[in-house]
Design a protein around this motif. Structure first.
Motif, PDB file in Angstrom:
ATOM      1  N   SER A 116      91.322  58.554  44.230  1.00 33.08           N
ATOM      2  CA  SER A 116      91.016  57.361  43.455  1.00 33.08           C
ATOM      3  C   SER A 116      92.261  56.900  42.714  1.00 33.08           C
ATOM      4  O   SER A 116      93.226  57.642  42.588  1.00 33.08           O
ATOM      5  CB  SER A 116      89.913  57.655  42.427  1.00 33.08           C
ATOM      6  N   ARG A 143      92.580  60.347  56.406  1.00 35.42           N
ATOM      7  CA  ARG A 143      91.713  59.448  55.633  1.00 35.42           C
ATOM      8  C   ARG A 143      90.537  59.093  56.528  1.00 35.42           C
ATOM      9  O   ARG A 143      90.711  58.766  57.700  1.00 35.42           O
ATOM     10  CB  ARG A 143      92.453  58.181  55.218  1.00 35.42           C
ATOM     11  N   ALA A 160      88.057  56.869  58.201  1.00 40.02           N
ATOM     12  CA  ALA A 160      88.104  55.448  58.533  1.00 40.02           C
ATOM     13  C   ALA A 160      87.324  55.202  59.818  1.00 40.02           C
ATOM     14  O   ALA A 160      87.099  56.115  60.603  1.00 40.02           O
ATOM     15  CB  ALA A 160      89.553  54.987  58.700  1.00 40.02           C
ATOM     16  N   GLU A 183      95.530  54.353  50.095  1.00 38.91           N
ATOM     17  CA  GLU A 183      94.438  53.645  49.439  1.00 38.91           C
ATOM     18  C   GLU A 183      93.397  54.642  48.948  1.00 38.91           C
ATOM     19  O   GLU A 183      93.332  55.774  49.431  1.00 38.91           O
ATOM     20  CB  GLU A 183      93.793  52.634  50.385  1.00 38.91           C
ATOM     21  N   GLY A 228      89.787  56.450  48.610  1.00 40.56           N
ATOM     22  CA  GLY A 228      88.763  56.714  49.621  1.00 40.56           C
ATOM     23  C   GLY A 228      88.503  58.182  49.825  1.00 40.56           C
ATOM     24  O   GLY A 228      88.927  59.035  49.039  1.00 40.56           O
ATOM     25  N   SER A 229      87.796  58.481  50.895  1.00 40.47           N
ATOM     26  CA  SER A 229      87.484  59.855  51.277  1.00 40.47           C
ATOM     27  C   SER A 229      88.542  60.348  52.260  1.00 40.47           C
ATOM     28  O   SER A 229      88.919  59.630  53.192  1.00 40.47           O
ATOM     29  CB  SER A 229      86.112  59.930  51.937  1.00 40.47           C
ATOM     30  N   ARG A 252      88.060  63.338  47.482  1.00 33.30           N
ATOM     31  CA  ARG A 252      88.207  61.914  47.167  1.00 33.30           C
ATOM     32  C   ARG A 252      89.561  61.655  46.541  1.00 33.30           C
ATOM     33  O   ARG A 252      90.092  62.481  45.806  1.00 33.30           O
ATOM     34  CB  ARG A 252      87.131  61.468  46.162  1.00 33.30           C
TER      35      ARG A 252
END
Length: 136
Positions: free
Chosen positions: A133, A62, A64, A106, A108-109, A131
Motif C-alpha cells: 500500500s 504482483r 494481475a 503500484e 495491490g496484492s 499487500r
C-alpha cells in the motif's frame, strides 16, 4: 509421490537468528511508487532427505489479470539438509534468503512463489501472499 514439501513461506522484515523467527510481513507501506526494495523471506520444508541436493527457486509477483506480473528476478539457491534427529528421510528444515531489487510499481496484492526442484524437476511449489500500500 514425493514426501518433500514446502510447508510454508513468508516475507519478513528484520533479522533472524538461531532462536528467533521474525513475524511475517503481511502488509508493506511504501512512501511512493514505483519503489525498489530488497525482500527477506523464510522458507520452511518437511520431508527432506539427508544430504540430497535440492534447488529452491523463488520469485515475487504482483497479482494481475490476465497474468501475474513478475516484480523480481527469479532467484535460486542450492540446499542440502543434514539429519540432526535421526530421521534421514523426513527432515524438517528452513532457510532465509533475500530477493534483491523487487520493483513495486503500484499498490495491490503480491506473492512470493517458491518451487523445490530435484534433478531439474519441480517436486513442490507453494506461495505466500502479502499487500503493498501507499503510506497515508
Amino acid at each position: 509421490m514425493n514426501s518433500e514439501k514446502i510447508a510454508f513461506l513468508f516475507p519478513f522484515k528484520g533479522e533472524t537468528g538461531e532462536d528467533k523467527i521474525p513475524p511475517p510481513l503481511l502488509a508493506f507501506d511504501c512512501e511512493e511508487f514505483p519503489t525498489d526494495i530488497d525482500m527477506n523471506a523464510g522458507v520452511f520444508f518437511i520431508g527432506l532427505h539427508r544430504e540430497k541436493p535440492y534447488y529452491l527457486e523463488v520469485q515475487i509477483f504482483r497479482v494481475a489479470e490476465p497474468e501475474d506480473v513478475p516484480v523480481s528476478v527469479k532467484r535460486g539457491i542450492w540446499i542440502r539438509s543434514k539429519d540432526s534427529l535421526g530421521k534421514e528421510n523426513d527432515i524438517a528444515a528452513s532457510i532465509d534468503l533475500t530477493i534483491s531489487k523487487c520493483r513495486f510499481d503500484e499498490p495491490g496484492s503480491y506473492f512470493i512463489n517458491a518451487s523445490l526442484l530435484s534433478d531439474q524437476q519441480s517436486i513442490h511449489t507453494n506461495r505466500a501472499y502479502f499487500r503493498v500500500s501507499q503510506e497515508a
